[in-house]
Design a protein around this motif. Structure first.
Motif, PDB file in Angstrom:
ATOM      1  N   GLY A 106      -9.748  -3.887  16.022  1.00 32.91           N
ATOM      2  CA  GLY A 106      -9.057  -3.798  17.482  1.00 32.91           C
ATOM      3  C   GLY A 106      -7.690  -4.653  17.423  1.00 32.91           C
ATOM      4  O   GLY A 106      -7.133  -4.661  18.498  1.00 32.91           O
ATOM      5  N   ARG A 107      -7.570  -5.548  16.400  1.00 30.41           N
ATOM      6  CA  ARG A 107      -6.363  -6.435  16.422  1.00 30.41           C
ATOM      7  C   ARG A 107      -5.342  -5.776  15.452  1.00 30.41           C
ATOM      8  O   ARG A 107      -5.393  -5.363  14.382  1.00 30.41           O
ATOM      9  N   TYR A 108      -4.231  -5.419  16.111  1.00 31.30           N
ATOM     10  CA  TYR A 108      -3.356  -4.629  15.410  1.00 31.30           C
ATOM     11  C   TYR A 108      -2.433  -5.623  14.585  1.00 31.30           C
ATOM     12  O   TYR A 108      -2.281  -7.045  14.806  1.00 31.30           O
ATOM     13  N   PRO A 109      -1.952  -5.251  13.100  1.00 32.59           N
ATOM     14  CA  PRO A 109      -1.081  -6.180  12.351  1.00 32.59           C
ATOM     15  C   PRO A 109      -0.032  -6.441  13.038  1.00 32.59           C
ATOM     16  O   PRO A 109       0.802  -5.989  13.873  1.00 32.59           O
ATOM     17  N   THR A 110       0.299  -7.918  12.614  1.00 33.83           N
ATOM     18  CA  THR A 110       1.518  -8.717  12.958  1.00 33.83           C
ATOM     19  C   THR A 110       2.832  -8.260  11.899  1.00 33.83           C
ATOM     20  O   THR A 110       2.519  -7.793  10.930  1.00 33.83           O
ATOM     21  N   LYS A 111       3.912  -8.908  12.415  1.00 38.94           N
ATOM     22  CA  LYS A 111       4.839  -8.708  11.350  1.00 38.94           C
ATOM     23  C   LYS A 111       4.627  -9.458  10.059  1.00 38.94           C
ATOM     24  O   LYS A 111       5.114  -9.028   8.868  1.00 38.94           O
ATOM     25  N   GLU A 112       3.889 -10.476  10.171  1.00 38.69           N
ATOM     26  CA  GLU A 112       3.532 -11.299   8.825  1.00 38.69           C
ATOM     27  C   GLU A 112       2.785 -10.670   8.300  1.00 38.69           C
ATOM     28  O   GLU A 112       2.747 -10.672   6.950  1.00 38.69           O
ATOM     29  N   ASP A 113       1.742  -9.731   8.895  1.00 31.90           N
ATOM     30  CA  ASP A 113       1.087  -8.852   7.968  1.00 31.90           C
ATOM     31  C   ASP A 113       1.661  -7.969   7.274  1.00 31.90           C
ATOM     32  O   ASP A 113       1.483  -7.671   6.070  1.00 31.90           O
ATOM     33  N   PHE A 114       2.581  -7.380   7.914  1.00 25.17           N
ATOM     34  CA  PHE A 114       3.174  -6.107   7.189  1.00 25.17           C
ATOM     35  C   PHE A 114       4.241  -6.748   6.278  1.00 25.17           C
ATOM     36  O   PHE A 114       4.358  -6.216   5.071  1.00 25.17           O
ATOM     37  N   SER A 115       4.606  -7.781   6.466  1.00 26.37           N
ATOM     38  CA  SER A 115       5.523  -8.595   5.391  1.00 26.37           C
ATOM     39  C   SER A 115       4.599  -9.043   4.235  1.00 26.37           C
ATOM     40  O   SER A 115       4.928  -8.778   2.970  1.00 26.37           O
ATOM     41  N   GLU A 116       3.387  -9.474   4.321  1.00 22.59           N
ATOM     42  CA  GLU A 116       2.498  -9.707   3.307  1.00 22.59           C
ATOM     43  C   GLU A 116       2.132  -8.293   2.621  1.00 22.59           C
ATOM     44  O   GLU A 116       2.336  -8.511   1.360  1.00 22.59           O
ATOM     45  N   LEU A 117       2.050  -7.351   3.136  1.00 24.34           N
ATOM     46  CA  LEU A 117       1.642  -6.033   2.610  1.00 24.34           C
ATOM     47  C   LEU A 117       2.811  -5.550   2.041  1.00 24.34           C
ATOM     48  O   LEU A 117       2.510  -4.959   0.558  1.00 24.34           O
ATOM     49  N   LYS A 118       3.718  -5.720   2.388  1.00 24.11           N
ATOM     50  CA  LYS A 118       4.927  -5.278   1.647  1.00 24.11           C
ATOM     51  C   LYS A 118       5.248  -6.021   0.215  1.00 24.11           C
ATOM     52  O   LYS A 118       5.608  -5.436  -0.808  1.00 24.11           O
ATOM     53  N   MET A 119       5.169  -7.378   0.387  1.00 26.98           N
ATOM     54  CA  MET A 119       5.008  -8.077  -0.820  1.00 26.98           C
ATOM     55  C   MET A 119       3.956  -7.572  -1.818  1.00 26.98           C
ATOM     56  O   MET A 119       4.244  -7.396  -3.144  1.00 26.98           O
ATOM     57  N   ILE A 120       2.977  -7.480  -1.451  1.00 29.27           N
ATOM     58  CA  ILE A 120       1.723  -7.164  -2.373  1.00 29.27           C
ATOM     59  C   ILE A 120       2.056  -5.604  -2.987  1.00 29.27           C
ATOM     60  O   ILE A 120       1.871  -5.388  -3.999  1.00 29.27           O
ATOM     61  N   VAL A 121       2.472  -4.712  -2.165  1.00 31.98           N
ATOM     62  CA  VAL A 121       2.859  -3.359  -2.619  1.00 31.98           C
ATOM     63  C   VAL A 121       4.069  -3.651  -3.377  1.00 31.98           C
ATOM     64  O   VAL A 121       3.999  -2.787  -4.630  1.00 31.98           O
ATOM     65  N   ALA A 122       5.090  -4.260  -3.467  1.00 35.57           N
ATOM     66  CA  ALA A 122       6.208  -4.557  -4.269  1.00 35.57           C
ATOM     67  C   ALA A 122       5.638  -5.107  -5.918  1.00 35.57           C
ATOM     68  O   ALA A 122       5.812  -4.649  -6.722  1.00 35.57           O
ATOM     69  N   GLU A 123       4.673  -6.132  -5.771  1.00 34.35           N
ATOM     70  CA  GLU A 123       4.090  -6.551  -6.795  1.00 34.35           C
ATOM     71  C   GLU A 123       3.141  -5.282  -7.368  1.00 34.35           C
ATOM     72  O   GLU A 123       3.184  -5.476  -8.785  1.00 34.35           O
ATOM     73  N   VAL A 124       2.480  -4.747  -6.819  1.00 29.75           N
ATOM     74  CA  VAL A 124       1.953  -3.519  -7.319  1.00 29.75           C
ATOM     75  C   VAL A 124       2.725  -2.465  -8.028  1.00 29.75           C
ATOM     76  O   VAL A 124       2.363  -2.235  -8.960  1.00 29.75           O
ATOM     77  N   ALA A 125       3.665  -2.304  -7.616  1.00 30.77           N
ATOM     78  CA  ALA A 125       4.772  -1.403  -8.139  1.00 30.77           C
ATOM     79  C   ALA A 125       5.249  -2.103  -9.439  1.00 30.77           C
ATOM     80  O   ALA A 125       5.484  -1.177 -10.234  1.00 30.77           O
ATOM     81  N   GLN A 126       5.479  -3.229  -9.253  1.00 30.46           N
ATOM     82  CA  GLN A 126       6.135  -3.709 -10.574  1.00 30.46           C
ATOM     83  C   GLN A 126       5.003  -3.890 -11.628  1.00 30.46           C
ATOM     84  O   GLN A 126       5.402  -3.429 -12.731  1.00 30.46           O
ATOM     85  N   ALA A 127       3.645  -3.922 -11.296  1.00 29.66           N
ATOM     86  CA  ALA A 127       2.671  -3.948 -12.460  1.00 29.66           C
ATOM     87  C   ALA A 127       2.718  -2.325 -12.956  1.00 29.66           C
ATOM     88  O   ALA A 127       2.502  -2.184 -13.959  1.00 29.66           O
ATOM     89  N   GLN A 128       2.691  -1.352 -11.817  1.00 29.04           N
ATOM     90  CA  GLN A 128       2.741  -0.018 -12.387  1.00 29.04           C
ATOM     91  C   GLN A 128       3.876   0.273 -13.292  1.00 29.04           C
ATOM     92  O   GLN A 128       3.690   0.793 -14.401  1.00 29.04           O
ATOM     93  N   ALA A 129       4.899  -0.295 -13.187  1.00 31.64           N
ATOM     94  CA  ALA A 129       6.122   0.045 -13.816  1.00 31.64           C
ATOM     95  C   ALA A 129       6.098  -0.752 -15.261  1.00 31.64           C
ATOM     96  O   ALA A 129       6.240  -0.047 -16.375  1.00 31.64           O
ATOM     97  N   ARG A 130       5.270  -1.753 -15.318  1.00 31.39           N
ATOM     98  CA  ARG A 130       4.793  -2.578 -16.563  1.00 31.39           C
ATOM     99  C   ARG A 130       4.107  -1.883 -17.460  1.00 31.39           C
ATOM    100  O   ARG A 130       4.071  -1.507 -18.784  1.00 31.39           O
ATOM    101  N   THR A 131       3.151  -0.943 -16.618  1.00 27.35           N
ATOM    102  CA  THR A 131       1.873  -0.287 -17.434  1.00 27.35           C
ATOM    103  C   THR A 131       2.617   1.005 -17.848  1.00 27.35           C
ATOM    104  O   THR A 131       2.317   1.401 -19.059  1.00 27.35           O
ATOM    105  N   GLU A 132       3.459   1.605 -17.013  1.00 29.08           N
ATOM    106  CA  GLU A 132       4.302   2.737 -17.555  1.00 29.08           C
ATOM    107  C   GLU A 132       4.745   2.488 -18.828  1.00 29.08           C
ATOM    108  O   GLU A 132       5.027   3.356 -19.810  1.00 29.08           O
ATOM    109  N   LYS A 133       5.639   1.370 -18.982  1.00 26.83           N
ATOM    110  CA  LYS A 133       6.321   1.288 -20.151  1.00 26.83           C
ATOM    111  C   LYS A 133       5.345   0.929 -21.068  1.00 26.83           C
ATOM    112  O   LYS A 133       5.754   1.290 -22.180  1.00 26.83           O
TER     113      LYS A 133
END
Length: 103
Positions: free
Chosen positions: A26-53
Motif C-alpha cells: 500500500g505504499r506508493y512509489p516516490t519520485k526517488e523510487d521512479f528515478s531509481e527505476l528509470k536508471m535501472i531501466v536505462a542500464e538494462v536498455a544499454q545492456a540489451q543494446a550491447r547484447t544485440e551488437k
C-alpha cells in the motif's frame, strides 16, 4: 516471468524488489523510487543494446565460418580426386610391372 540473473546487479534487484514490495503493502512509489527505476531501466536498455551488437557480431562470424567450411569441403573433394587419380595410376603401373615379371 523473471529477469535473468545476469541482467541486473544485486543492488538493482534489491531496489526493484523493495519498490514492488512497498507497492504491495500500500505504499506508493516516490519520485526517488521512479528515478531509481528509470536508471535501472536505462542500464538494462544499454545492456540489451550491447547484447544485440554481440549477437550481430556472432551471426557475421558464423557466416564467415560457413564460407570457410565450404572452401574446406571443396579442397577435400579436390584432394580426394587427386588421390584417386594417383591410386589408379600407381595401380596400373604395378599391374604392368607384375605382368612383365611374370611373363
Amino acid at each position: 516471468m523473471g529477469v535473468p540473473e545476469d541482467v541486473l546487479t544485486t543492488e538493482q534487484r534489491l531496489a526493484v524488489r523493495e519498490i514492488v514490495e512497498a507497492c504491495l503493502h500500500g505504499r506508493y512509489p516516490t519520485k526517488e523510487d521512479f528515478s531509481e527505476l528509470k536508471m535501472i531501466v536505462a542500464e538494462v536498455a544499454q545492456a540489451q543494446a550491447r547484447t544485440e551488437k554481440r549477437v550481430e557480431q556472432l551471426a557475421e562470424a558464423q557466416k564467415d565460418l560457413a564460407r570457410a567450411q565450404k572452401r574446406t569441403e571443396k579442397a577435400v573433394q579436390d584432394l580426394a580426386r587427386q588421390v584417386g587419380g594417383l591410386s589408379e595410376n600407381l595401380g596400373g603401373n604395378l599391374e604392368d610391372l607384375s605382368y612383365q615379371m611374370v611373363s
